[in-house]
Structures are given as structure tokens and as C-alpha cells.
Motif scaffolding. Sequence first.
Motif, PDB file in Angstrom:
ATOM      1  N   CYS A  47     112.913 116.173  11.084  1.00 17.49           N
ATOM      2  CA  CYS A  47     114.046 115.280  10.937  1.00 17.49           C
ATOM      3  C   CYS A  47     115.218 115.780  11.770  1.00 17.49           C
ATOM      4  N   GLU A  48     115.962 114.846  12.343  1.00 19.05           N
ATOM      5  CA  GLU A  48     117.134 115.220  13.131  1.00 19.05           C
ATOM      6  C   GLU A  48     118.198 115.842  12.222  1.00 19.05           C
ATOM      7  N   GLU A  49     118.448 115.214  11.087  1.00 18.12           N
ATOM      8  CA  GLU A  49     119.389 115.752  10.119  1.00 18.12           C
ATOM      9  C   GLU A  49     118.627 116.700   9.202  1.00 18.12           C
ATOM     10  N   ASN A  50     119.342 117.453   8.420  1.00 23.81           N
ATOM     11  CA  ASN A  50     118.714 118.387   7.494  1.00 23.81           C
ATOM     12  C   ASN A  50     118.434 117.669   6.174  1.00 23.81           C
ATOM     13  N   GLU A  51     117.495 116.717   6.214  1.00 25.25           N
ATOM     14  CA  GLU A  51     117.163 115.937   5.029  1.00 25.25           C
ATOM     15  C   GLU A  51     115.653 115.858   4.865  1.00 25.25           C
ATOM     16  N   THR A  52     115.236 115.588   3.675  1.00 24.00           N
ATOM     17  CA  THR A  52     113.824 115.399   3.383  1.00 24.00           C
ATOM     18  C   THR A  52     113.541 113.901   3.365  1.00 24.00           C
ATOM     19  N   ILE A  53     112.476 113.504   4.041  1.00 24.41           N
ATOM     20  CA  ILE A  53     112.082 112.091   4.069  1.00 24.41           C
ATOM     21  C   ILE A  53     110.732 111.986   3.378  1.00 24.41           C
ATOM     22  N   LYS A  54     110.636 111.124   2.398  1.00 20.96           N
ATOM     23  CA  LYS A  54     109.448 110.988   1.558  1.00 20.96           C
ATOM     24  C   LYS A  54     108.346 110.174   2.255  1.00 20.96           C
ATOM     25  N   LYS A  55     107.126 110.382   1.747  1.00 20.97           N
ATOM     26  CA  LYS A  55     105.946 109.672   2.234  1.00 20.97           C
ATOM     27  C   LYS A  55     106.143 108.165   2.119  1.00 20.97           C
ATOM     28  N   ASP A  56     105.595 107.425   3.050  1.00 25.14           N
ATOM     29  CA  ASP A  56     105.628 105.955   3.142  1.00 25.14           C
ATOM     30  C   ASP A  56     106.980 105.390   3.576  1.00 25.14           C
ATOM     31  N   ALA A  57     107.944 106.256   3.895  1.00 24.23           N
ATOM     32  CA  ALA A  57     109.235 105.771   4.398  1.00 24.23           C
ATOM     33  C   ALA A  57     109.079 105.399   5.877  1.00 24.23           C
ATOM     34  N   GLU A  58     109.886 104.452   6.303  1.00 21.26           N
ATOM     35  CA  GLU A  58     109.879 104.059   7.710  1.00 21.26           C
ATOM     36  C   GLU A  58     110.926 104.898   8.440  1.00 21.26           C
ATOM     37  N   VAL A  59     110.552 105.418   9.624  1.00 23.32           N
ATOM     38  CA  VAL A  59     111.463 106.269  10.399  1.00 23.32           C
ATOM     39  C   VAL A  59     111.544 105.765  11.836  1.00 23.32           C
ATOM     40  N   LEU A  60     112.598 106.160  12.486  1.00 24.70           N
ATOM     41  CA  LEU A  60     112.814 105.831  13.894  1.00 24.70           C
ATOM     42  C   LEU A  60     112.636 107.108  14.703  1.00 24.70           C
ATOM     43  N   ILE A  61     111.840 107.045  15.770  1.00 23.87           N
ATOM     44  CA  ILE A  61     111.600 108.226  16.607  1.00 23.87           C
ATOM     45  C   ILE A  61     112.712 108.318  17.640  1.00 23.87           C
ATOM     46  N   LEU A  62     113.437 109.423  17.597  1.00 23.42           N
ATOM     47  CA  LEU A  62     114.592 109.618  18.472  1.00 23.42           C
ATOM     48  C   LEU A  62     114.232 110.314  19.772  1.00 23.42           C
ATOM     49  N   LYS A  63     113.355 111.311  19.690  1.00 24.71           N
ATOM     50  CA  LYS A  63     112.974 112.067  20.890  1.00 24.71           C
ATOM     51  C   LYS A  63     111.746 112.892  20.575  1.00 24.71           C
ATOM     52  N   ILE A  64     111.242 113.566  21.587  1.00 17.48           N
ATOM     53  CA  ILE A  64     110.119 114.475  21.442  1.00 17.48           C
ATOM     54  C   ILE A  64     110.649 115.876  21.696  1.00 17.48           C
ATOM     55  N   ASP A  65     110.364 116.775  20.771  1.00 21.73           N
ATOM     56  CA  ASP A  65     110.786 118.167  20.909  1.00 21.73           C
ATOM     57  C   ASP A  65     109.537 119.029  20.841  1.00 21.73           C
ATOM     58  N   GLY A  66     109.060 119.467  22.003  1.00 27.52           N
ATOM     59  CA  GLY A  66     107.800 120.215  22.044  1.00 27.52           C
ATOM     60  C   GLY A  66     106.654 119.285  21.710  1.00 27.52           C
ATOM     61  N   VAL A  67     105.987 119.578  20.567  1.00 30.63           N
ATOM     62  CA  VAL A  67     104.873 118.730  20.134  1.00 30.63           C
ATOM     63  C   VAL A  67     105.233 117.921  18.901  1.00 30.63           C
ATOM     64  N   LYS A  68     106.500 117.933  18.527  1.00 30.32           N
ATOM     65  CA  LYS A  68     106.934 117.207  17.336  1.00 30.32           C
ATOM     66  C   LYS A  68     107.830 116.039  17.704  1.00 30.32           C
ATOM     67  N   ALA A  69     107.683 114.991  16.923  1.00 29.51           N
ATOM     68  CA  ALA A  69     108.565 113.836  17.066  1.00 29.51           C
ATOM     69  C   ALA A  69     109.791 114.090  16.194  1.00 29.51           C
ATOM     70  N   VAL A  70     110.965 113.926  16.775  1.00 31.05           N
ATOM     71  CA  VAL A  70     112.212 114.059  16.024  1.00 31.05           C
ATOM     72  C   VAL A  70     112.583 112.670  15.531  1.00 31.05           C
ATOM     73  N   VAL A  71     112.728 112.547  14.207  1.00 33.38           N
ATOM     74  CA  VAL A  71     112.911 111.232  13.598  1.00 33.38           C
ATOM     75  C   VAL A  71     114.178 111.184  12.763  1.00 33.38           C
ATOM     76  N   THR A  72     114.547 109.974  12.396  1.00 34.64           N
ATOM     77  CA  THR A  72     115.639 109.743  11.460  1.00 34.64           C
ATOM     78  C   THR A  72     115.245 108.611  10.532  1.00 34.64           C
ATOM     79  N   SER A  73     115.773 108.671   9.308  1.00 35.20           N
ATOM     80  CA  SER A  73     115.507 107.591   8.357  1.00 35.20           C
ATOM     81  C   SER A  73     116.487 106.443   8.552  1.00 35.20           C
ATOM     82  N   ASN A  74     117.528 106.688   9.356  1.00 42.75           N
ATOM     83  CA  ASN A  74     118.529 105.667   9.655  1.00 42.75           C
ATOM     84  C   ASN A  74     117.967 104.754  10.751  1.00 42.75           C
TER      85      ASN A  74
END
Length: 150
Positions: free
Chosen positions: A114-141
Amino acid sequence: MWYIWLILAGTFMIAEIITVGFLIFWVGLGALCAMLTSLITDNIVIQTAVFVVTSTLFLFLTRPLAKKLTKKDKTIVTNAFAIVGKKGIVLKDINPTLGVGQIKVDGQIWSAKCEENETIKKDAEVLILKIDGVKAVVTSNLSHSIFVPN
């Protein structure tokens, strides 16, 4: 004299093939016009004038049109960066303290953080902001604005 203009036109066309500027082509067309003029008159001044005028006209009138027609619209984003800006579904809770989380986007499963320091629960919809290494950086906003490079 027509054969000299034909040789010049051929030389310009070969030079155009060697270069990538799409500039000499128009001069080659001017040489072809001068060749046609040489079939009508033997006056070298008139032939040269036709060559200069037609080359200049071709260059200034048709080159911008040719550039517009051959212009690339957009760069197509490929590989991992193709998912930036898309929405995904959280498969495993995204937890920044544990460094775990998974999302699914376009049928592919990605590790996510997550981009912010928050926990996002299973089945939530997220927006992919960027790729950092091998991980997708997402936000719930989901209304978050992002910049997708061309």
C-alpha cells in the motif's frame, strides 16, 4: 539532358533510403520534375529553375502533411507498467507491517503493497499507482489521480 536529371533523382532516392530524415525525397521529386521539363526544353536555366521551385514547393507544402500521416499516436505501455492506472481486487490482506498482500488484475496475481501505511482487507477494490520492483503499489482511494507515462 533528361538522363542526368534521372541519375540525380535516383541518387537522391538512394540517399533518402540511407538517411532517416525524409527530406531528400522531396529533392528527388524535384529532379524528376526537372527531367520532365528537359523533355520539353533544352534550356538548362529553365530546367534548374523547375528543379529548385518544385523541390521547394514539395518540401514546404507536402512534408508537413507526410509528417502528420506518419506520426505515431502514442507509445504503448507494455510489460509490468501496463497495469498502472488499472483497478484490481485484493486476494490477500495487504498489511504494511508484515509486508504481505496480493491483488488480482487482468487475470494476473501480483504481490502488492500500500502507498499509505494502511491495511487493505481481502475483496477490496484497489487502484494500482505504480510498480516498485516486483510489487504493485496500490491505494484504496479509487479517485486518486495518477500520472501514467507515455
